[in-house]
Design a protein around this motif. Structure first.
Motif, short mmCIF file in Angstrom:
data_model
loop_
_atom_site.label_atom_id
_atom_site.label_comp_id
_atom_site.label_asym_id
_atom_site.label_seq_id
_atom_site.Cartn_x
_atom_site.Cartn_y
_atom_site.Cartn_z
N VAL A 289 6.83 -12.32 4.02
CA VAL A 289 5.94 -11.27 3.52
C VAL A 289 5.30 -10.51 4.67
CG1 VAL A 289 3.80 -10.84 2.25
CG2 VAL A 289 5.54 -12.36 1.29
N SER A 290 4.82 -11.24 5.67
CA SER A 290 4.19 -10.57 6.82
C SER A 290 5.20 -9.73 7.60
CB SER A 290 3.56 -11.61 7.75
OG SER A 290 4.56 -12.49 8.26
N ALA A 291 6.45 -10.19 7.68
CA ALA A 291 7.46 -9.42 8.39
C ALA A 291 7.87 -8.17 7.62
CB ALA A 291 8.68 -10.28 8.65
N ALA A 292 7.81 -8.21 6.29
CA ALA A 292 8.21 -7.06 5.48
C ALA A 292 7.07 -6.10 5.18
CB ALA A 292 8.81 -7.55 4.16
N LEU A 293 5.85 -6.46 5.48
CA LEU A 293 4.69 -5.63 5.13
C LEU A 293 4.67 -4.38 5.99
CD1 LEU A 293 2.23 -5.82 3.19
CD2 LEU A 293 0.91 -6.67 5.15
N PRO A 294 4.68 -3.17 5.39
CA PRO A 294 4.66 -1.93 6.18
C PRO A 294 3.27 -1.66 6.76
CG PRO A 294 5.58 -1.60 3.96
CD PRO A 294 4.89 -2.93 3.97
N GLN A 295 3.21 -0.64 7.56
CA GLN A 295 1.92 -0.22 8.14
C GLN A 295 1.04 0.42 7.07
OE1 GLN A 295 2.72 2.38 11.45
NE2 GLN A 295 3.32 0.70 12.82
N TYR A 296 -0.24 0.31 7.28
CA TYR A 296 -1.24 0.87 6.38
C TYR A 296 -1.13 0.29 4.98
CZ TYR A 296 -1.07 4.24 10.18
OH TYR A 296 -1.03 4.82 11.43
N GLY B 3 -1.71 -5.86 -3.73
CA GLY B 3 -2.13 -5.23 -2.48
C GLY B 3 -2.49 -3.78 -2.69
N GLN B 4 -2.82 -3.15 -1.58
CA GLN B 4 -3.21 -1.74 -1.58
C GLN B 4 -2.56 -1.05 -0.38
OE1 GLN B 4 -7.48 -2.00 -1.41
NE2 GLN B 4 -7.69 -2.45 -3.62
N THR B 5 -2.34 0.23 -0.54
CA THR B 5 -1.71 1.01 0.52
C THR B 5 -2.18 2.46 0.42
OG1 THR B 5 0.37 1.72 1.51
CG2 THR B 5 0.32 1.52 -0.87
N VAL B 6 -2.17 3.12 1.54
CA VAL B 6 -2.52 4.54 1.55
C VAL B 6 -1.28 5.42 1.51
CG1 VAL B 6 -4.67 4.13 2.80
CG2 VAL B 6 -2.56 4.54 4.08
N ASP B 7 -0.09 4.80 1.56
CA ASP B 7 1.17 5.52 1.52
C ASP B 7 1.96 5.03 0.32
OD1 ASP B 7 3.43 6.97 1.97
OD2 ASP B 7 3.99 5.95 3.84
N ILE B 8 2.22 5.92 -0.63
CA ILE B 8 2.92 5.53 -1.83
C ILE B 8 4.34 5.10 -1.55
CG2 ILE B 8 3.68 7.88 -2.32
CD1 ILE B 8 2.67 5.19 -4.88
N GLU B 9 4.96 5.66 -0.49
CA GLU B 9 6.32 5.28 -0.15
C GLU B 9 6.39 3.91 0.51
OE1 GLU B 9 7.96 8.30 2.27
OE2 GLU B 9 7.95 9.85 0.70
N ALA B 10 5.27 3.40 0.97
CA ALA B 10 5.25 2.07 1.60
C ALA B 10 5.59 0.98 0.59
CB ALA B 10 3.90 1.81 2.25
N ILE B 11 5.28 1.22 -0.68
CA ILE B 11 5.60 0.21 -1.71
C ILE B 11 7.11 0.05 -1.83
CG2 ILE B 11 5.33 -0.39 -4.14
CD1 ILE B 11 2.77 1.23 -4.20
N ARG C 198 12.00 -3.17 -0.63
CA ARG C 198 13.34 -3.24 -0.05
C ARG C 198 13.42 -4.28 1.05
NH1 ARG C 198 13.78 1.70 0.55
NH2 ARG C 198 13.12 1.88 2.74
N GLN C 199 12.40 -4.39 1.87
CA GLN C 199 12.40 -5.38 2.96
C GLN C 199 12.24 -6.81 2.43
OE1 GLN C 199 9.35 -4.05 5.63
NE2 GLN C 199 10.44 -2.17 6.19
N LEU C 200 11.51 -6.95 1.33
CA LEU C 200 11.42 -8.28 0.72
C LEU C 200 12.76 -8.72 0.14
CD1 LEU C 200 7.98 -8.18 -1.17
CD2 LEU C 200 8.54 -9.49 0.88
N GLU C 201 13.50 -7.78 -0.45
CA GLU C 201 14.81 -8.10 -0.99
C GLU C 201 15.79 -8.51 0.10
OE1 GLU C 201 16.16 -8.40 -3.86
OE2 GLU C 201 14.80 -7.50 -5.32
N ALA C 202 15.59 -8.03 1.30
CA ALA C 202 16.48 -8.37 2.41
C ALA C 202 16.26 -9.79 2.92
CB ALA C 202 16.30 -7.38 3.56
#
Length: 271
Positions: free
Chosen positions: A125-132, A199-207, A212-216
């Motif tokens: 999870v920490s490796a797949a978590l995007p910025q912001y 969680g929360q994010t300021v970038d909608i595309e980060a979700i 996608r990174q979790l699926e990998a």
């Protein structure tokens, strides 16, 4: 002196009476009977009766010999069953002990294989978590390995929490011997584990990138978006989301590389 025989057949009858030691002439009797009976249908009926009597007699003798052989085989089988009854009971008891020990070993292996579940999940999870993007909640739902009641192979599993005896037929019930010979199910079913993330994010595309990174990851699959909505946090507009994923029980030999504890300590000391 001259004698005249006035009864011609009397001498023959006296000779026949005097020769009583000889048996009746069967050939002459059959010849006489054949000369009297000339109806072919009656002859055929008599021959059929004789033939049927011979067939019935032969079948009776054959069936009698077969019954004798079956009776002897039954006696031998009963003697063998009585002789091997004790051996079969000991064999069933040994198999039950073997299955119990093997199931305990498999439970230990399953627990040992999943003892690093949380480290794997947190690392992926920490490796797949995007910025912001940050998480506010991380939890899982599932049952502990080996908590299910062991059941007889081919029988339905007992309800969770039920005593183990409920899944095993009693010794006095019909089919108890056959069920005991099948033994316990020594395979441990890997229980499903569902991971819940919020969680929360300021970038909608980060979700999308996060999913996608979790699926990998080899440990996480079937990532689904639960909800996504805008909210105000500290006076700023952010997107609050929730995800659900399934934990994958990976073969330890294909992904995980383990080293002895002494080697890992020596490596850490050298660094």
């Amino acid at each position: 002196m001259i004698e005249i025989n006035l009864l011609p057949g009397a001498a023959g009858k006296r000779k026949a009476r005097s020769g009583g030691g000889q048996g009746p002439d069967v050939r002459a009797m059959l010849a006489g009977l054949g000369s009297k009976v000339r109806d072919p249908y009656m002859i055929a009926a008599a021959a059929s009766i004789v033939l049927a009597a011979l067939i019935v007699g032969g079948l009776f003798l054959t069936q009698q010999r077969r019954d004798e052989r079956l009776a002897e085989a039954e006696q031998v089988a009963v003697a063998d069953s009585a002789r091997f009854a004790s051996f079969l009971r000991q064999r069933v008891a040994a198999q039950a002990t073997r299955d119990t020990v093997l199931r305990q070993i498999n439970v230990i292996r399953a627990i040992d294989g999943d003892r690093y579940l949380w480290p794997h999940v947190l690392h992926e999870v920490s490796a797949a978590l995007p910025q912001y993007t940050w998480l506010t909640r991380l939890a899982y739902t599932g049952t502990a390995q080996g908590s299910r009641t062991p059941s007889i192979i081919g029988e339905e599993s007992a309800a969770p929490g039920a005593p183990a005896a409920a899944a095993t037929p009693a010794a006095g019930r019909p089919g108890a011997t056959a069920a005991a010979s099948r033994g316990l199910d020594t395979d441990i079913v890997r229980d499903s584990v569902t991971i819940n993330l919020e969680g929360q994010t300021v970038d909608i595309e980060a979700i999308t990138r996060f999913m996608r990174q979790l699926e990998a990851s080899p440990f996480i699959s079937d990532v689904q978006l639960g909800k996504s909505q805008l909210s105000i946090v500290a006076g700023r507009e952010v997107t609050t989301f929730s995800l659900q994923a399934s934990y994958v029980h990976v073969d330890s030999g294909s992904v995980i590389r383990r080293v002895p504890l002494a080697a890992s300590v020596a490596t850490a000391a050298g660094n």
